[in-house]
Design an enzyme around this catalytic site. Structure first.
Site, short mmCIF file in Angstrom:
data_model
loop_
_atom_site.label_atom_id
_atom_site.label_comp_id
_atom_site.label_asym_id
_atom_site.label_seq_id
_atom_site.Cartn_x
_atom_site.Cartn_y
_atom_site.Cartn_z
N CYS A 88 -16.54 1.26 6.73
CA CYS A 88 -17.73 1.50 7.45
C CYS A 88 -17.97 0.26 8.41
CB CYS A 88 -18.92 1.55 6.73
SG CYS A 88 -18.65 3.34 5.89
N ARG A 148 -12.69 -0.05 10.80
CA ARG A 148 -13.04 0.16 9.58
C ARG A 148 -13.63 1.59 9.09
NH1 ARG A 148 -14.75 -4.89 7.96
NH2 ARG A 148 -16.12 -4.08 6.35
N TRP A 173 -16.75 5.49 7.31
CA TRP A 173 -15.37 5.91 6.62
C TRP A 173 -16.20 6.61 5.35
CZ3 TRP A 173 -13.39 5.53 1.70
CH2 TRP A 173 -11.99 5.90 1.65
N ASN A 181 -22.97 0.06 4.30
CA ASN A 181 -21.37 -0.16 3.69
C ASN A 181 -21.37 -0.46 2.47
OD1 ASN A 181 -18.49 -0.68 3.77
ND2 ASN A 181 -18.88 -2.50 4.67
N GLY A 182 -20.50 0.50 1.74
CA GLY A 182 -20.45 0.36 0.35
C GLY A 182 -20.73 1.23 -0.47
N GLU A 220 7.82 -0.71 2.24
CA GLU A 220 6.70 -1.12 3.50
C GLU A 220 7.24 -0.09 4.61
OE1 GLU A 220 4.01 -2.19 4.06
OE2 GLU A 220 4.11 -2.72 6.20
N LYS A 242 4.58 2.59 6.28
CA LYS A 242 4.41 2.63 7.88
C LYS A 242 4.62 4.13 8.28
CE LYS A 242 2.58 -0.03 8.02
NZ LYS A 242 2.36 -0.95 7.15
N GLU A 260 1.72 6.48 7.07
CA GLU A 260 0.50 6.12 7.30
C GLU A 260 0.14 6.52 8.76
OE1 GLU A 260 -1.01 1.58 5.91
OE2 GLU A 260 0.65 1.75 7.10
N HIS A 272 18.92 8.31 -9.88
CA HIS A 272 18.06 8.93 -11.12
C HIS A 272 17.03 9.76 -10.37
CE1 HIS A 272 20.09 6.14 -13.49
NE2 HIS A 272 19.94 5.18 -12.73
N LYS A 297 -9.09 0.26 7.99
CA LYS A 297 -8.22 -1.21 7.66
C LYS A 297 -8.71 -1.82 6.52
CE LYS A 297 -5.88 -4.18 10.08
NZ LYS A 297 -4.56 -3.74 9.46
C1 G6P Z 1 -5.91 -0.70 3.63
C2 G6P Z 1 -5.07 -0.97 5.02
C3 G6P Z 1 -3.65 -1.61 4.67
C4 G6P Z 1 -3.91 -2.73 3.89
C5 G6P Z 1 -4.37 -2.52 2.51
C6 G6P Z 1 -4.90 -3.82 1.94
O1 G6P Z 1 -5.16 0.33 3.01
O2 G6P Z 1 -4.95 0.26 5.78
O3 G6P Z 1 -3.10 -1.82 6.03
O4 G6P Z 1 -2.40 -3.14 3.69
O5 G6P Z 1 -5.82 -1.81 2.81
O6 G6P Z 1 -5.75 -4.57 2.67
P1 G6P Z 1 -5.83 -6.13 2.64
O7 G6P Z 1 -6.86 -6.27 3.84
O8 G6P Z 1 -6.61 -6.49 1.33
O9 G6P Z 1 -4.42 -6.60 3.00
#
Ligand code: G6P
Length: 612
Positions: A2, A27, A73, A99-100, A485, A489, A492, A508, A607
């Site tokens: 948010c 956010r 969000w 927010n929270g 990773e 990606k 996501e 396995h 994010k």
């Molecule tokens: C969210 C974001 C990711 C990020 C993760 C951890 O899921 O979409 O891209 O890696 O949070 O966030 P941070 O800000 O703690 O790296």
């Protein structure tokens, strides 16, 4: 999660709030809303993006030089118009953005319900604004005092801003657990979840601390008090944020821009820390803790998401170069176990945003058990940066695309620097090898530049595989976290199911998935377990899987086996992830674009995850 933005001053609030909301949209983007005060208090909110709100308010009364805005969000209540913020109090005199999560909202809601309050939404937020109004009426106190009393009864995390028809020259803001920063301009104030909506208006900011309330009156100095009613002196800081880095700069998406910024962001993260002339690796931010780190009995990395993957690379780096045992923990799991931690442990918390709620809570837990906590954060002044004993910033610049790219490589760069500096003080690497590592790290930005040259070829491969339903990513050693990773990606931003696995573990389980339809991405660079990975490739080939391989320049063996190979420059093994992740970032980017997905704002994600 948010985004919050608010304005009070001489200018019209609406355009400032809108621009701020666009900056904060990373956010959350389930719904957006604004409340503006002129002779009347007007509230507009809409499911969808900030652009949908903009369409919705066309032709409406948008006047007012005080106002609040929110991009959501969803946590409590589905994303719809009713649950969008701001929320009115019962009398419609006060409006709130939040927010929270108010954890005890059910109890509070029941109590308020008994007293006749009716709720227009399913949110926890609306409960808070009714509670404030109820306290104000019952206790006959002003709004600030009602907010203070209400916050004393609230369990959970919040950053809030309240605007009231009764006080047209005042904003009230407060925070606990969720970030809030106040921009102090010339006869005007801004309040926001982060500094991005503020930076173009003023560089002077005050970061609110937990349990503080800001009383922002027009034409007066900023006042801050705690929820225990103690006045505090606002601590003004100067922003270092550069406005240009917040724009797309000619790229179609922030994600692509950020992928291409990596040569620079890695260089910036090394600047002043890797000194080839003196042969010294040093991180100013943790200089006082160097001994502690070198003597640590164990290092525990805590992080979430992509940052957790960087932590896994950190494990390989610290164990190989610094010979310190490392554990890498999901912050969300760590915080709810009863982990064994002692005072000779050093915890390294890794976070791009510096606001991830689980990471923050894990830090507090480790702190309470006496561990030393170091941070690796990208956002200067963020909550995690402030909660740690010391730390180093990745100088990656603002990362706007929700899928993390340049922050990941910057985090690995810092972990490599940290591991090298510990190795140096322990003296456990041969001088010539150490020097070779330093030289190689220095050359990484140019090699990333080279890796980016495969973009067109990667785009072609993306076109071939864009419609698949699954993908498997396999790597070993330093490339195992890269496989994770790469898969993350793809998931996501393109919504294709993808799994990352250690290549040898394939036998396995995942091998059962392999048929002629299944694309398997191998990260098969020339060092370390390369011959073993080649055998794993053979195993997939024997089952007719499609093979896309990331290989080192000049590779011939894998080229003969794979359907497609993408070359990256040769480097020393500990730094391979900095190069091998680049083609995977580009592959998911192109696939997502070809599938028509919203690359910078993928569905359901945010994010900065400030709720647990
Ligand atoms: C969210 C974001 C990711 C990020 C993760 C951890 O899921 O979409 O891209 O890696 O949070 O966030 P941070 O800000 O703690 O790296």
């Amino acid at each position: 999660m948010c985004g919050i933005v608010a304005y009070i001053g001489d200018r019209q609030a609406y355009p400032l709030l809108m621009k701020g909301l666009q900056r904060l949209e990373y956010r959350g983007y389930d719904s957006a809303g604004v409340a503006l005060l002129n002779s009347s208090l007007n509230l507009y909110k809409k499911k969808g993006k900030v652009a949908d709100l903009q369409d919705f308010v066309k032709g409406k009364d948008l006047r007012g030089n005080i106002g609040i805005g929110h991009t959501r969000w969803a946590t409590h209540g589905e994303p719809n118009d009713e649950n969008a913020h701001p929320h009115y109090s019962s009398s419609k005199k006060h409006v709130i953005i939040h927010n929270g999560i108010i954890e005890n909202y059910v109890t509070l809601k029941k109590e308020l319900g008994k007293r006749g309050y009716e709720f227009q939404s399913d949110t926890d937020t609306e409960v808070l604004v009714h509670l404030i109004e109820d306290i104000q009426a019952k206790e006959e106190v002003d709004l600030v005092e009602a907010v203070r009393i209400a916050l004393n009864g609230v369990i959970g995390a919040y950053a809030i801003v309240i605007l009231s028809k009764d006080n047209p020259d005042q904003l009230i803001a407060a925070k606990r657990g969720s970030p809030l920063v106040i921009g102090v301009g010339n006869k005007e104030f801004f309040v926001a979840s982060d500094a991005t909506p503020i930076v173009e208006h003023t560089k002077n900011v005050v970061y609110l601390n937990d349990n503080e309330i800001a009383i922002i009156n027009r034409n007066e100095n900023l006042k801050i008090k705690t929820i225990e009613n103690k006045f505090m002196t606002p601590y003004m800081e100067e922003l270092e944020l550069n406005l240009e880095t917040l724009e797309k700069g000619g790229y179609d998406h922030f994600m692509l821009k950020e992928i291409y910024e990596q040569p620079q962001s890695i260089k910036d993260s090394m600047r002043g820390r890797l000194n080839l002339e003196t042969g010294i690796v040093g991180l100013g931010g943790i200089v006082d803790y160097e001994k502690k780190l070198a003597n640590a009995e164990r290092i525990i990395m805590i992080a979430c998401g992509t940052s957790w993957h960087a932590g896994l690379v950190g494990e390989y780096l610290f164990e190989e170069l610094a010979r310190i045992p490392v554990e890498v923990e999901y912050a969300s799991e760590f915080r709810y176990r009863d982990p064994v931690i002692n005072k000779n442990d050093v915890v390294i918390a890794i976070s791009q945003s510096g606001e991830t709620a689980d990471t923050l809570a894990a830090i507090e837990l480790a702190k309470s058990k006496g561990a030393t906590i170091l941070g690796i954060c990208n956002v200067v002044g963020s909550s995690i940066a402030r909660a740690t004993d010391a730390g180093s910033y990745t100088h990656a610049g603002p990362e706007v695309g929700v899928a993390s790219t340049k922050a990941f490589t910057a985090q690995i760069t810092l972990l490599a620097l940290m591991a090298l500096s510990v190795a140096q003080s322990k003296g456990n690497l041969k001088k010539s090898y150490f020097q070779q590592l330093m030289n190689e790290l220095e050359s990484i930005p140019a090699k990333v530049e080279k890796a980016l040259e495969a973009d067109e070829q990667i785009k072609y491969i993306a076109g071939v595989y864009k419609d698949v339903q699954n993908m498997l990513y396999l790597g070993r050693g330093y490339n195992f976290p890269v496989a994770l990773e790469g898969a993350l990606k793809l998931k996501e931003i393109s919504y294709i199911h993808a799994e990352g696995y250690p290549a040898a573990e394939m036998k396995h389980g995942p091998i059962a998935l392999i048929d002629e339809e299944m694309p398997v991405i191998f990260i098969a660079t020339s060092k370390g377990p390369y011959p073993k990975v080649v055998s794993n490739i053979q195993e997939v080939k024997a089952r007719k899987g499609k093979i896309i391989a990331i290989v080192t320049e000049g590779d011939t063996t894998v080229k003969e086996l794979a359907d497609y190979t993408i070359e990256i420059p040769e480097t020393m093994e500990p730094f391979v992830p900095l190069l091998s992740v680049v083609p995977l970032q580009l592959l998911s980017y192109h696939i997502a674009v070809m599938r028509g997905c919203n690359v910078d704002q993928p569905r359901n994600l945010a994010k900065s995850v400030t709720v647990e």
